[in-house]
Design an enzyme around this catalytic site. Sequence first.
Site, PDB file in Angstrom:
ATOM      1  N   ASP A 280       0.769  -1.269   0.053  1.00 45.60           N
ATOM      2  CA  ASP A 280      -0.033   0.073  -0.012  1.00 45.60           C
ATOM      3  C   ASP A 280       0.855   1.294   0.029  1.00 45.60           C
ATOM      4  O   ASP A 280       1.883   1.469  -0.753  1.00 45.60           O
ATOM      5  CB  ASP A 280      -0.916  -0.140   1.289  1.00 45.60           C
ATOM      6  CG  ASP A 280      -2.036   1.102   1.165  1.00 45.60           C
ATOM      7  OD1 ASP A 280      -2.910   1.102   0.593  1.00 45.60           O
ATOM      8  OD2 ASP A 280      -1.795   1.986   2.121  1.00 45.60           O
TER       9      ASP A 280
ATOM     10  N   HIS B 247      -7.177  -6.311  -0.861  1.00 38.13           N
ATOM     11  CA  HIS B 247      -6.140  -5.527  -0.718  1.00 38.13           C
ATOM     12  C   HIS B 247      -5.071  -5.751   0.400  1.00 38.13           C
ATOM     13  O   HIS B 247      -3.910  -5.550   0.336  1.00 38.13           O
ATOM     14  CB  HIS B 247      -6.705  -4.236  -0.326  1.00 38.13           C
ATOM     15  CG  HIS B 247      -5.694  -3.205  -0.060  1.00 38.13           C
ATOM     16  ND1 HIS B 247      -5.084  -2.342  -1.431  1.00 38.13           N
ATOM     17  CD2 HIS B 247      -5.231  -2.455   0.814  1.00 38.13           C
ATOM     18  CE1 HIS B 247      -4.358  -1.483  -0.835  1.00 38.13           C
ATOM     19  NE2 HIS B 247      -4.481  -1.408   0.535  1.00 38.13           N
TER      20      HIS B 247
END
Length: 314
Positions: free
Chosen positions: A108, A290
């Site tokens: 991320d 994610h």
Amino acid sequence: MFNPNDFPKPILITVNGISLEVFEAGNANGGKPIVLCHGWPEHAFSWRYQLAALADAGYHVIVPNQRGYGNSTRPVAVEDYDLDHLAGDLVALLDHYGYADATFIGHDWGAMVVWGLTLLHPTRVNKLINLSVPYMDRGTMPWLEFLEAILGSDSYFVHFNRQPGVADAIFAANTMQFLRNLYRKNVPPTEPRPGMALINLANAETPRGEPIMGDEELAVFVAAFEASGFTGSINWYRNLDRNWQRLADVDPIIQQPALMIYGNHDSVQRSPNLPMFVPNVEVLSFDCGHWIQQEKPNETNQAILNWLKRHDSV
């Protein structure tokens, strides 16, 4: 599930004018350093499944809570969270341990910092592995303007910049609910709703999908953000255009060996031109969302270790 008591106790290290809370394992100063860089809104604990596996493979594993997170320093000035500062912290961390270079792994926002670190300080990065967020080429339009044109003003990237303090306060008032609702997998698709999606998520009383971690694990994240608030970590987003300007005269090509891992159900878009900017990249995809290294810890560990074994022997 992972028992939080099995995670190492942190130390505070003074680097680059701040203190970083650092968790480590493995052979300290053993010549095989690997630095794991978390994303938003995360914590060093997000690497809990990787730390021991890498240490067992002979690496000195260094996992900082980066500035703005956990018990690391949280400067007040927004510009203290730009790429120069974030990359500078990691370079200073290498200096602290006496390492000329290291392998960096990012997820991320941590991936964005690792890409940027490699551009700004190429001699300090020998290899890199990034999860979820691919290299973002600079383009001709400042990043915030570009994202607003593509995603609209309700995108959290844009909202964090255009309405400073609003999301910070809502997340802080609903920390447990926000993080519980965020760390999910197999979330069924729904019609888009008006407003900023993450604020809607923080205000939602009922979570959707399935949790990616147990209550004890979630409590580590919740306690950290209840203590720190969210402003320091969100300030990373408030430097998008400053970072874009900073990279104007930097060679955009990353020559180091790189591994990029995507989640097939991640909302983050893949890069169609990744090999153009990272010519020595290999790409893997996992059947997950994610939170790749937390959703698929065994697969992530195996992929990382296999790739490192091949490239360490070169």
